[in-house]
Design a protein around this motif. Sequence first.
Motif, mmCIF file in Angstrom:
data_model
loop_
_atom_site.group_PDB
_atom_site.id
_atom_site.type_symbol
_atom_site.label_atom_id
_atom_site.label_comp_id
_atom_site.label_asym_id
_atom_site.label_seq_id
_atom_site.Cartn_x
_atom_site.Cartn_y
_atom_site.Cartn_z
ATOM 1 N N ILE A 100 -1.916 0.863 -8.941
ATOM 2 C CA ILE A 100 -2.837 1.211 -7.849
ATOM 3 C C ILE A 100 -4.146 1.000 -8.202
ATOM 4 O O ILE A 100 -4.775 1.703 -9.115
ATOM 5 C CB ILE A 100 -2.727 2.806 -7.302
ATOM 6 C CG1 ILE A 100 -1.447 3.158 -7.150
ATOM 7 C CG2 ILE A 100 -3.633 2.998 -6.213
ATOM 8 C CD1 ILE A 100 -1.038 4.613 -7.047
ATOM 9 N N PRO A 101 -4.997 -0.147 -8.109
ATOM 10 C CA PRO A 101 -6.255 -0.346 -8.506
ATOM 11 C C PRO A 101 -7.382 0.520 -8.269
ATOM 12 O O PRO A 101 -8.182 0.812 -9.386
ATOM 13 C CB PRO A 101 -6.558 -1.754 -7.884
ATOM 14 C CG PRO A 101 -5.111 -2.309 -7.418
ATOM 15 C CD PRO A 101 -4.467 -1.249 -7.202
ATOM 16 N N LYS A 102 -7.469 1.399 -7.148
ATOM 17 C CA LYS A 102 -8.353 2.049 -6.750
ATOM 18 C C LYS A 102 -8.487 3.254 -7.935
ATOM 19 O O LYS A 102 -9.561 3.660 -8.274
ATOM 20 C CB LYS A 102 -8.252 2.728 -5.416
ATOM 21 C CG LYS A 102 -9.308 3.680 -4.987
ATOM 22 C CD LYS A 102 -9.151 4.211 -3.684
ATOM 23 C CE LYS A 102 -10.028 5.268 -3.083
ATOM 24 N NZ LYS A 102 -9.837 5.576 -1.654
ATOM 25 N N GLU A 103 -7.457 3.810 -8.187
ATOM 26 C CA GLU A 103 -7.254 4.827 -9.194
ATOM 27 C C GLU A 103 -6.824 4.488 -10.703
ATOM 28 O O GLU A 103 -6.890 5.670 -11.444
ATOM 29 C CB GLU A 103 -6.189 5.827 -8.722
ATOM 30 C CG GLU A 103 -6.686 6.511 -7.241
ATOM 31 C CD GLU A 103 -8.009 7.266 -7.255
ATOM 32 O OE1 GLU A 103 -8.437 7.994 -8.330
ATOM 33 O OE2 GLU A 103 -8.398 7.268 -6.125
ATOM 34 N N GLU A 104 -6.607 3.207 -10.789
ATOM 35 C CA GLU A 104 -6.325 2.845 -12.231
ATOM 36 C C GLU A 104 -4.734 3.695 -12.708
ATOM 37 O O GLU A 104 -4.862 3.987 -13.780
ATOM 38 C CB GLU A 104 -7.330 2.873 -13.057
ATOM 39 C CG GLU A 104 -8.547 1.981 -12.953
ATOM 40 C CD GLU A 104 -9.496 2.095 -13.877
ATOM 41 O OE1 GLU A 104 -9.316 1.682 -15.074
ATOM 42 O OE2 GLU A 104 -10.630 2.468 -13.625
ATOM 43 N N ILE A 105 -4.062 3.553 -11.689
ATOM 44 C CA ILE A 105 -2.800 4.298 -11.996
ATOM 45 C C ILE A 105 -1.507 3.356 -11.901
ATOM 46 O O ILE A 105 -1.501 2.416 -11.198
ATOM 47 C CB ILE A 105 -2.370 5.360 -11.009
ATOM 48 C CG1 ILE A 105 -3.283 6.481 -10.992
ATOM 49 C CG2 ILE A 105 -0.863 5.891 -11.083
ATOM 50 C CD1 ILE A 105 -3.167 7.438 -9.558
ATOM 51 N N GLU A 113 0.848 -1.138 0.107
ATOM 52 C CA GLU A 113 0.073 -0.031 0.049
ATOM 53 C C GLU A 113 0.970 1.257 -0.090
ATOM 54 O O GLU A 113 2.011 1.259 0.256
ATOM 55 C CB GLU A 113 -0.941 -0.023 1.050
ATOM 56 C CG GLU A 113 -0.272 0.001 2.463
ATOM 57 C CD GLU A 113 -1.490 -0.031 3.614
ATOM 58 O OE1 GLU A 113 -0.826 0.753 4.726
ATOM 59 O OE2 GLU A 113 -2.138 -0.730 3.831
ATOM 60 N N ILE A 114 0.385 2.321 -0.386
ATOM 61 C CA ILE A 114 0.900 3.643 -0.251
ATOM 62 C C ILE A 114 -0.229 4.523 0.283
ATOM 63 O O ILE A 114 -1.083 4.658 -0.074
ATOM 64 C CB ILE A 114 1.421 4.144 -1.644
ATOM 65 C CG1 ILE A 114 2.275 3.368 -2.468
ATOM 66 C CG2 ILE A 114 1.663 5.561 -1.685
ATOM 67 C CD1 ILE A 114 2.765 3.708 -3.742
ATOM 68 N N ASN A 115 0.442 5.246 1.354
ATOM 69 C CA ASN A 115 -0.610 5.866 2.345
ATOM 70 C C ASN A 115 -1.957 5.473 2.565
ATOM 71 O O ASN A 115 -2.945 5.864 2.479
ATOM 72 C CB ASN A 115 -0.641 7.433 1.490
ATOM 73 C CG ASN A 115 0.506 8.066 1.424
ATOM 74 O OD1 ASN A 115 1.271 7.896 2.057
ATOM 75 N ND2 ASN A 115 0.495 9.052 0.457
ATOM 76 N N GLY A 116 -1.823 4.039 2.730
ATOM 77 C CA GLY A 116 -2.984 3.200 2.940
ATOM 78 C C GLY A 116 -3.869 2.526 1.830
ATOM 79 O O GLY A 116 -4.960 2.087 2.072
ATOM 80 N N ILE A 117 -3.470 3.140 0.697
ATOM 81 C CA ILE A 117 -4.308 2.679 -0.630
ATOM 82 C C ILE A 117 -3.265 1.420 -1.177
ATOM 83 O O ILE A 117 -2.182 1.378 -1.259
ATOM 84 C CB ILE A 117 -4.427 3.828 -1.460
ATOM 85 C CG1 ILE A 117 -5.085 5.163 -0.850
ATOM 86 C CG2 ILE A 117 -4.778 3.293 -2.752
ATOM 87 C CD1 ILE A 117 -5.029 6.316 -1.831
ATOM 88 N N PRO A 118 -4.153 0.479 -1.400
ATOM 89 C CA PRO A 118 -3.438 -0.874 -1.934
ATOM 90 C C PRO A 118 -2.955 -0.698 -3.357
ATOM 91 O O PRO A 118 -3.115 -0.097 -3.998
ATOM 92 C CB PRO A 118 -4.799 -1.753 -1.851
ATOM 93 C CG PRO A 118 -5.699 -1.282 -1.077
ATOM 94 C CD PRO A 118 -5.766 0.186 -0.950
ATOM 95 N N THR A 119 -1.632 -1.277 -3.480
ATOM 96 C CA THR A 119 -0.852 -1.167 -4.656
ATOM 97 C C THR A 119 -0.630 -2.940 -4.764
ATOM 98 O O THR A 119 -0.674 -3.572 -3.783
ATOM 99 C CB THR A 119 0.223 -0.557 -4.642
ATOM 100 O OG1 THR A 119 1.224 -1.213 -3.299
ATOM 101 C CG2 THR A 119 0.162 0.816 -4.141
#
Length: 364
Positions: A327-332, A304-310
């Motif tokens: 980063i799935p949540k933001e599709e980055i 994760e990066i800053n609590g966001i899964p990677t």
Amino acid sequence: MLKIPSLTSAFIFFAFIWAPFVHTEAQSLDSRLDSVIRTEFNDPNGPGGAFMVARKGQIIYSKAFGKANIELDSDMRTDNVFELGSMTKQFTAVAVLMLEEQGKLNVMDPVAKYVPDYPGGSHILIHHLLTHTSGIKDFTKMSTLSTISQKEMSPKMMVDFFKNEPVDFAPGDKFDYNNSGYVLLGYLIELVSGQTYEQFIEQNIFKKIGMEHSCYASDRKVIYKRAYGYHKKSNGYVNKTQISFSVPFASGSLMSTLGDMLKWQNALEHHLLINPVETQKAFSTYSLNNGQKISYGYGWHIKEINGIPTREHGGSIFGFKSMGVYIPKEEIYVIGLSNCDCHSPTQVTRVIAEMMLQTKQHGD
């Protein structure tokens, strides 16, 4: 495989590269990313690297730094072909899941089902190989590795090279990053599919999703737009040490480009190769025998990066380093490829990923 910097050095690194980001908001995204990359890739006349950032499957930044070939004074290009090193493990893991989807194997099968004479193979599951929890000896840590490093080895010869070594722990007791496990997976892919590993990956992945500039590595065949690999010594750069790619095999012998790796990422995101059930297996985290969670799926580190899964993985092989973060949540998707093992894209790529998250949050 991936070196983790000390807390102090990491703080200095982050403070240094974030300073221009914080104080120059008027800069374009491109120039901010350039500044980050040049903290590590700062020799225009030496080997360099290529970086790409994509959002929702579309490229928003792509740039090359340094030289693809120092001797010919050839500038690096964004379409140069690099050795991926251990990012190969992503392809090996997905190949196994493709075979599972076809009903040709099950990740909970014991190794002994396919290699009956493998010591302790009735207790070692394919799952253990995928998650680096098998306990078998990592061939890269064997003192005898130099005796085969330049020999042409069949997959069976490679498995025979390490299979009789004492195990480090019982299957499932511990996570310990292990190249032997992925060599053995490559051998299983060949046994189950009836194709060589190279053929299977080429036909079922590269050709299927249009990865036209990707291949199994070779120092002999002509590879158009190849980036040449280097080491840095006290007296300057030298050409990379030669190895037989039959040794790292399914643990680290594929080559690709930034553009092809985006096709790979997009194919995974849209289930073009494996269905959602198999995809979930790749990107889940698993537990050891004692219930402790590990931060590795099948072929990817789950972080994760800053609590966001990677989903992340890097690679290192003579003359090359690589790193990819999704980063799935933001599709980055951020990927960096280097043609000198003196330059690691790992921290740079993760910092860029964090920058992109910040940019997204600020609506830039």
